[in-house]
Structures are given as structure tokens and as C-alpha cells.
Design an enzyme around this catalytic site. Structure first.
Site, PDB file in Angstrom:
ATOM      1  N   ALA A 168       4.670  39.543   6.738  1.00  0.00           N
ATOM      2  CA  ALA A 168       4.155  39.548   5.296  1.00  0.00           C
ATOM      3  C   ALA A 168       4.745  38.236   4.578  1.00  0.00           C
ATOM      4  CB  ALA A 168       4.755  40.778   4.531  1.00  0.00           C
TER       5      ALA A 168
ATOM      6  N   LEU B 107       7.559  35.175   3.534  1.00  0.00           N
ATOM      7  CA  LEU B 107       8.898  35.156   3.133  1.00  0.00           C
ATOM      8  C   LEU B 107       9.243  36.385   2.194  1.00  0.00           C
ATOM      9  CD1 LEU B 107      11.157  33.036   2.010  1.00  0.00           C
ATOM     10  CD2 LEU B 107       9.771  32.973  -0.196  1.00  0.00           C
TER      11      LEU B 107
ATOM     12  N   LEU C 253      10.365  38.181  -0.350  1.00  0.00           N
ATOM     13  CA  LEU C 253      10.242  37.809  -1.699  1.00  0.00           C
ATOM     14  C   LEU C 253      11.387  38.246  -2.677  1.00  0.00           C
ATOM     15  CD1 LEU C 253       6.308  38.290  -2.266  1.00  0.00           C
ATOM     16  CD2 LEU C 253       7.704  36.145  -2.428  1.00  0.00           C
TER      17      LEU C 253
ATOM     18  N   GLU D 228       3.092  30.387   8.401  1.00  0.00           N
ATOM     19  CA  GLU D 228       3.999  29.088   8.837  1.00  0.00           C
ATOM     20  C   GLU D 228       4.410  29.301  10.218  1.00  0.00           C
ATOM     21  OE1 GLU D 228       5.846  28.778   4.825  1.00  0.00           O
ATOM     22  OE2 GLU D 228       4.852  26.884   4.731  1.00  0.00           O
TER      23      GLU D 228
ATOM     24  N   GLU E  73       0.988  32.315  -1.809  1.00  0.00           N
ATOM     25  CA  GLU E  73       1.850  31.545  -2.896  1.00  0.00           C
ATOM     26  C   GLU E  73       1.269  30.981  -3.875  1.00  0.00           C
ATOM     27  OE1 GLU E  73       1.452  31.013   0.681  1.00  0.00           O
ATOM     28  OE2 GLU E  73       3.216  30.659   1.688  1.00  0.00           O
TER      29      GLU E  73
ATOM     30  N   ARG F  29       1.429  33.854  -6.176  1.00  0.00           N
ATOM     31  CA  ARG F  29       2.821  34.084  -6.616  1.00  0.00           C
ATOM     32  C   ARG F  29       3.445  33.016  -7.523  1.00  0.00           C
ATOM     33  NH1 ARG F  29       1.712  38.696  -5.103  1.00  0.00           N
ATOM     34  NH2 ARG F  29       1.556  39.271  -2.870  1.00  0.00           N
TER      35      ARG F  29
ATOM     36  N   GLY G 134       6.672  26.413   1.665  1.00  0.00           N
ATOM     37  CA  GLY G 134       7.850  25.562   1.960  1.00  0.00           C
ATOM     38  C   GLY G 134       8.414  25.512   3.186  1.00  0.00           C
TER      39      GLY G 134
END
Ligand code: 1HE
Length: 264
Positions: free
Chosen positions: A69, A71, A73, A119, A139, A142, A147
Site C-alpha cells: 500500500a 508509504l 501514512l 516505487e 500521492e 493525498r 519521493g
């Protein structure tokens, strides 16, 4: 090499095994959909910085219903700009170890492969997607930006326009779209991904070491270089690779009828 657990004390979020000469790394945080917290990213950095001798290829897959899923969060909200910069650079460092480590890496994808999960998958050398796989870059929704290297790696796989679309509109790509667009190289039935990855890893393991080295470490640099420098790098690595004893004996095997033909 015996099948045994290694790196057991790094983090419970990752499990690592060796089967034959293949390193199997599992994202093992299914309750949180394999969300990638700092501990997990640092664990990946440690593992891919210390690939044991004798290992020829690695596979990354996810336990549970999803690959990842992205990063975690829950760790995002308290960071200031400087901490955000260092956090992104930590991801870059860790995923560079995956891409530019000592062995090619095959990712097995299923369920969500989103945000930072995509990523991570993009840093691998081959992606095998099961038919349940879906891809997104949430992203945009969100209110943040990628990154973990997506802006460098993803356009090389699918092109800038498709990445821009995914972030601007929150578009979710299916496994079939993923293979058409170049996100994955193989599309297989659900639950068949690991077996396919093992089959590929065995082929990769049988290559001459210098060929795998050139594909991992030279080809990306050629792609990033201008034509002139790229062609020179190609000539240099071609010269080095053909001079290795392994290349000479493989050529001899072919010329004397002992090697497999193309497709065999
Ligand atoms: C999480 C995370 C997460 C789930 N961080 N905890 N990534 C996202 O924006 C994707 C957010 N996640 C989802 O959209 C969904 O969870 C999934 C589509 C991936 C899976 O859905 P589902 O129904 O199987 O699971 P769930 O019920 O949503 O989540 C189960 C638990 O995992 C729940 O926690 P619980 O304590 O309530 O059980 C969720 O909160 C937790 N969970 N995803 C933290 N991502 C280097 S920069 C990269 C930037 C990004 O990656 S941004 C994209 C982040």
C-alpha cells in the site's frame, strides 16, 4: 545452499530466505497491507547491501492480499521540510541498493501496488504481475508528491504522460493495462507469480556474471547518457564482457554444438 532463514533480526516486517542460490525477500506486514515504514525501508537497505556470497538473483514479493500500500501514512504527518528531504533521500538510498546491488531483482506483484509500493517495484529489474494487481499513485490525491524515485524510474517504464495522468487523475491501472504499458513484463494467474519468478530467477542465475553486471550497472547509465558517451560505454563493456573466460567457453560451447539454441 540450504534453505534457511537469514537476516532474522532486522525487522519482523521482512522475511528473508535463500532457496538454491536465490534470495527471497517477503514484505511481511499484511495487517497494514505491507505499508512501508522507515524500519522496513531501512531493512531493505541492509538486506540489499549485504547479499550473501553465492546468491545470484533476488525476488521480492508481498505476504497477504497486496504487494504494498506504499508509504506508511501514519509516519508522514509530523515531518517538517528538512525531515521530509532526508526521508525521501533515505528511500532513494535504499531503492538504489535494490537497483544497483549485486544481483538482479524480480518483483512479484499482486493486489495493490501503489505509491511507494510501485516505487519499490520500479527499482526491481523485472516485474511479474498476477492478474489481481492494480497500480496507482495516490500521492496526487493525498496532496503530496512521489519521493521514492518514481519520477525518475516510472517515466522510463511507462512514459511521462502516463505517470502524469496517474497522478493528476488518480487513475488506477489494471494488471492488463500494466503489462501493455510496460509496468510489468509478465502477467500470470493469481498465485502463480512466485513460481514464474523462480523460473526467471533460475535463468538469470545461469547467465555469465559480467552480462548481469552490465545489465544492472552499465545499461541504466547508457540510457541516462547522451548517444556519444552511451555508445562508448557500450563498446567498453562489450570489450570487457567478451574477454572473460566464461564468455570464451560459452562461445566455444556454441561453436561445438553443446550450447542451447535460441528459444530452447
Ligand atoms: C495503511 C496504509 C498506508 C493501509 N499507510 N496504513 N498509499 C495510499 O494512499 C494507499 C492507502 N491504502 C489503501 O488505499 C488501501 O489500504 C488498499 C487499497 C491498499 C488496501 O485496501 P484494503 O481494504 O485491503 O485494506 P484497508 O482496510 O484499507 O487497510 C487495512 C489496514 O492497513 C488499516 O489499518 P487498521 O489499523 O485500521 O486495520 C489501514 O489504515 C492500513 N493501511 N494502507 C498506513 N499506506 C516515498 S513517498 C511514497 C508516497 C506514497 O506511497 S503515498 C501513497 C500511500
Amino acid at each position: 545452499m540450504p534453505n534457511h532463514h537469514i537476516f532474522s533480526n532486522i525487522t519482523p516486517n521482512l522475511t528473508v530466505e535463500i532457496e538454491d542460490n536465490i534470495l527471497l525477500v517477503a514484505l511481511n506486514r499484511p495487517d497494514k497491507r505491507n505499508a512501508l515504514n522507515d524500519e522496513t525501508i531501512l531493512g531493505l537497505e541492509t538486506i540489499f547491501s549485504h547479499i550473501p556470497d553465492g546468491v545470484k538473483c533476488a525476488i521480492i514479493y508481498g505476504e497477504g492480499k497486496h504487494f504494498s500500500a506504499g508509504l506508511d501514512l501514519s509516519e508522514l504527518k509530523e515531518r517538517n521540510a528538512v525531515q521530509g528531504l532526508y526521508h525521501s533521500r533515505m528511500w532513494h538510498r535504499a531503492l538504489d541498493k535494490v537497483q544497483f546491488g549485486s544481483v538482479p531483482v524480480v518483483a512479484v506483484l499482486h493486489g495493490a501496488c501503489v505509491g511507494g509500493g510501485l516505487e519499490l517495484a520500479s527499482a526491481c529489474h523485472i516485474r511479474v504481475a498476477e492478474s489481481s494487481t492494480f497500480y496507482a499513485l495516490p500521492e496526487g490525491q493525498r496532496g503530496i508528491f512521489v519521493g521514492g524515485g518514481a519520477s525518475v524510474r516510472l517515466p522510463k517504464l511507462i512514459g511521462m504522460a502516463r505517470m502524469t495522468d496517474m497522478m493528476l487523475t488518480g487513475r488506477v491501472l489494471t494488471a492488463t493495462e500494466g503489462v501493455t504499458f510496460g509496468l510489468s513484463q509478465y502477467l500470470v494467474d493469481d498465485k502463480a507469480g512466485l513460481e514464474k519468478a523462480m523460473e526467471l530467477a533460475k535463468k538469470i542465475s545461469n547467465n555469465a556474471g559480467m552480462t548481469n553486471y552490465a545489465l544492472m550497472h552499465i545499461l541504466p547509465r547508457i540510457v541516462d547518457a547522451g548517444q556519444d558517451g552511451g555508445l562508448m560505454m557500450e563498446s567498453l563493456i562489450a570489450a570487457i564482457a567478451q574477454d572473460a573466460p566464461e564468455a570464451k567457453s560459452r562461445l566455444q560451447d556454441f561453436l561445438e554444438g553443446r550450447a542451447k539454441k535460441v528459444g530452447e
